[in-house]
Design a protein around this motif. Structure first.
Motif, PDB file in Angstrom:
ATOM      1  N   GLY A 560      39.332  92.327   2.276  1.00  0.00           N
ATOM      2  CA  GLY A 560      40.210  92.255   3.301  1.00  0.00           C
ATOM      3  C   GLY A 560      39.795  93.296   4.600  1.00  0.00           C
ATOM      4  N   PRO A 562      41.775  95.524   8.136  1.00  0.00           N
ATOM      5  CA  PRO A 562      42.544  95.958   8.438  1.00  0.00           C
ATOM      6  C   PRO A 562      43.281  94.780   9.390  1.00  0.00           C
ATOM      7  CG  PRO A 562      41.339  97.633   8.332  1.00  0.00           C
ATOM      8  CD  PRO A 562      40.531  96.545   8.116  1.00  0.00           C
ATOM      9  N   GLU A 568      46.565  93.438   5.905  1.00  0.00           N
ATOM     10  CA  GLU A 568      45.171  92.986   5.791  1.00  0.00           C
ATOM     11  C   GLU A 568      45.074  91.575   6.186  1.00  0.00           C
ATOM     12  OE1 GLU A 568      42.429  95.599   2.866  1.00  0.00           O
ATOM     13  OE2 GLU A 568      43.923  94.552   1.773  1.00  0.00           O
TER      14      GLU A 568
END
Ligand code: ATP
Ligand code: MG
Length: 660
Positions: A560, A562, A568
């Motif tokens: 993931g 940000p 995410e």
């Protein structure tokens, strides 16, 4: 981790494979009903269950006063207290009295095909006893640490067993580690002796291991002697007074073949072993003699249904827990015959493993998903070039296995005949905790299925409440089992913090899991790796499995990154199969494919095509490095000492920059 407590499971695997009829009547555990009865008994009367197993499988000099005591709050764990035994005695001496005396214990295959060495139990006993005497002569005493930096040659188990014989604590450092990684591990356990090798073969190349040892030893003041096994005969630097040849020591006419076994307390330390370092700085896990030995013998016997006539081959390196438990202590304690292989799966060709299965008529074969994916990538034709009809049971360990890889293994290697045991466990657990019993439990590809007897898992939400059916959560253990770690070497605080503080009173594994409607446990990867997209928490394993199910994809790693709105967003690193080229079109095709298989929330926003993935030396994907690459933090990659191939990082950075 955010407020949303649910980890969602998005990939549903519906296929089910029943145990074969052949072999079932003779199996140790031959029905699900039988498993359930034993399981129930093991939880209701753990003292009874474990006493019986401990007496049945292990020879004790003295029985214990108390079977088990544990308190996960302190934490304190003790098994078979007051019991006396010796691990080496159990692996060797006791087999000499019966029909196993002249049985092959280890059939060692060197990387060159014509190099084979066979050790019977009697031969192994002699060599181990002699080396134990060498160690004694050099002043090694009970409780002293001995570090080993050796490749997959017979001297490695020989030295380990020699240590166990005299009560010295061995600490094996995987032979592929750098000088730096070796140094920190020797320093951490303050070893008195290092045992290494001049050099060895690795995929046709000569590796000069002694150079690394010399480099490491510059900074290891506790090490008094460095014993060198001669494998290649290459020239080595020699430090007079410190360095000694293994063959000179062991062939010394003054050294005796007799070396009595030290009587060890059940809770005396057998070895220290550092974890793989997938998530950060490795932990120096230690295991003790009685509980560990009972546990590895017990789990190997039931999970691989190991019989005297089997030929067992575990392809792991002894430098990992898998090799400690299921190449050295488990098989030898059971008096088995096993294969030990020096080489790698793809050299000189990707059929090498299958060629050896055919050559030695291996019946039980145990490897890792990373190996299966690599061999799958090489093409279906390879396993079909060889006669694999001797195989009875297949196993995997190390990572969640993608259903696609499971099915390939089942079909092309097992020829749809062999049950697969997907064994979930950790360095810390000493042996398997969750795994199918091959003739009792119907298998679902990608599921480790059920807890073994005496093991009581629980899956928790962030707030400590129990997860619902099919809801992912933290996998924890409610009670102790004999093979669990007893501590982190020299660091009781870390022991408590890492394993017993997240949910007080429970053992914390750090892995995520869910239980399906039939009670099957599915490991969904490490909880540090869970991705949170718009409040949906997704495990990496399921997303990766969806990608690998596409015909163009050989391997995938998902992380993931940000995202302002979603929290995410999904970033996928993809290795293509032979014959496919990276393109924007293919990337879109993969997005569509995942969307269709799992749903829109799981669609990878970024797809980076790469030639390789950063892996630990034991073959696990290091997602923490991928997170840094994806977010452009090339300078700050964290501890990379456990990385298998540092050049992968440059390729990752290069292909990342091409995306900009
Ligand atoms: P570190 O603890 O240093 O980060 P590591 O956890 O990779 O390294 P090991 O003890 O070698 O070190 O690996 C244990 C881990 O491997 C488990 O916690 C789990 O994440 C994974 N694993 C092992 N076997 C399986 C399996 N059959 N299915 C799913 N995951 C598995
Ligand atoms: Mg771990």
């Amino acid at each position: 981790m955010g407020g949303h407590s649910k980890i969602e499971s998005v990939l549903k695997e519906e296929r089910i494979f029943y145990p074969p009829q052949k072999g079932r009547d003779e199996a140790y555990i031959s029905s699900k009903y039988e498993y359930q009865e034993i399981y129930k008994y093991s939880l209701e009367d753990p003292d009874g269950f474990w006493s019986e197993r401990a007496k049945e499988l292990i020879t004790w000099f003295r029985y214990w006063d108390r079977t088990c005591y544990w308190d996960f709050h302190k934490p304190e764990i003790r098994w078979f207290e007051g019991g006396k035994l010796n691990a080496c005695y159990n692996c060797l001496d006791r087999h000499l009295e019966g029909p196993n005396r002249n049985k092959a214990a280890i059939i060692w295959q060197g990387e060159p095909d014509d190099e084979v060495r066979v050790y019977t139990y009697q031969m192994l006993h002699r060599e181990v006893s002699r080396f134990a005497n060498v160690l004694k002569k050099l002043g090694v005493k009970k409780g002293d640490r001995v570090s080993l930096y050796l490749p997959m040659i017979p001297e490695l188990p020989i030295v380990m067993l020699a240590c166990a014989r005299i009560g010295a604590i061995h600490s094996v450092v995987f032979g592929g580690f750098s000088a730096e990684a070796l140094k920190t591990r020797i320093q951490d356990c303050e070893a008195k002796i290092l045992i290494t090798v001049d050099g060895y073969w690795r995929a046709g190349r000569k590796v000069e291991a002694k150079k690394n040892a010399d480099e490491a030893l510059k900074d290891c003041p506790t090490v008094e002697k460095c014993i060198v096994v001669r494998r290649l005969g290459n020239e080595v630097n020699w430090v007079e007074g410190r360095d000694l040849w293994y063959h000179e020591l062991i062939n010394d006419p003054e050294i005796s073949d007799e070396c009595p076994c030290e009587e060890m307390d059940a809770e005396d330390i057998l070895f220290i072993l550092y974890t793989s370092g997938s998530t950060g700085k490795p932990k120096g896990v230690f295991h003790t003699t009685g509980g560990y030995l009972v546990y590895v013998a017990h789990t190997l016997q039931w999970v691989f249904d190991l019989k005297p006539e089997d030929i067992f081959w575990c392809t792991a390196d002894i430098g990992w827990i898998t090799g400690h438990s299921y190449i050295v202590y488990g098989p030898l304690a059971l008096g088995a015959t096993e294969i030990m292989y020096e080489g790698v799966p793809t050299y000189p060709h990707p059929g090498r493993f299958w060629e050896l299965v055919q050559k030695f008529k291996v019946t039980l074969f145990y490897t890792a998903p990373t190996v299966i994916r690599a061999l799958m990538r090489a093409g279906d034709e390879w396993p079909h070039k060889y006669d694999l009809s001797s195989l009875r049971i297949l196993g995997t360990v190390g990572e969640p296995i993608n259903p696609e890889a499971w099915l390939w293994y089942h079909k092309h290697v097992g020829r749809s005949r062999c049950p697969i045991v997907d064994t979930w466990w950790q360095t810390e657990t000493g042996g398997f905790l969750i795994s199918p019993l091959p003739y009792a439990i119907p298998q679902k590809p990608g599921s480790a299925t059920f807890p073994l007897p005496g093991v009581e898992p629980v899956i928790l939400r962030d707030d400590g409440t129990e997860a619902d059916v099919n809801e992912g959560g933290h996998l924890c253990m409610k009670r102790a089992w004999p093979g669990m770690l007893r501590g982190v070497w020299g660091n009781p605080e870390r022991f408590k913090e890492v394993y017993f503080s997240r949910f007080p009173g429970l053992y914390y594994t750090g892995d995520g899991a869910r239980r399906d409607e039939d009670g099957y446990i599915w490991i969904i990867g490490r909880l540090d790796d869970v991705i949170n997209v718009s409040g949906h928490r997704l495990g990496t394993m399921e997303l990766e499995s969806a990608l690998v199910a596409h015909p163009a994809v050989a391997e995938a790693a998902v992380i993931g990154v940000p995202h302002e709105v979603k929290g995410e967003t999904i970033y996928a690193f993809v290795i293509l199969r032979e014959g496919y080229q990276p393109s924007e079109e293919l990337a879109n095709d993969l997005r569509q494919h995942v969307r269709k298989l799992i749903g829109p929330i799981a669609t990878p926003e970024f797809i980076q095509f790469v030639p390789g993935l950063p892996k630990t030396r034991s073959g696990k994907i290091m997602r923490r490095i991928l997170r840094k690459i994806a977010t452009g933090q090339y300078e700050d990659l964290g501890d990379t000492s456990t990385l298998a191939d540092p050049s992968v990082v440059e390729e990752l950075i290069r292909t990342r920059k091409e995306m900009e």
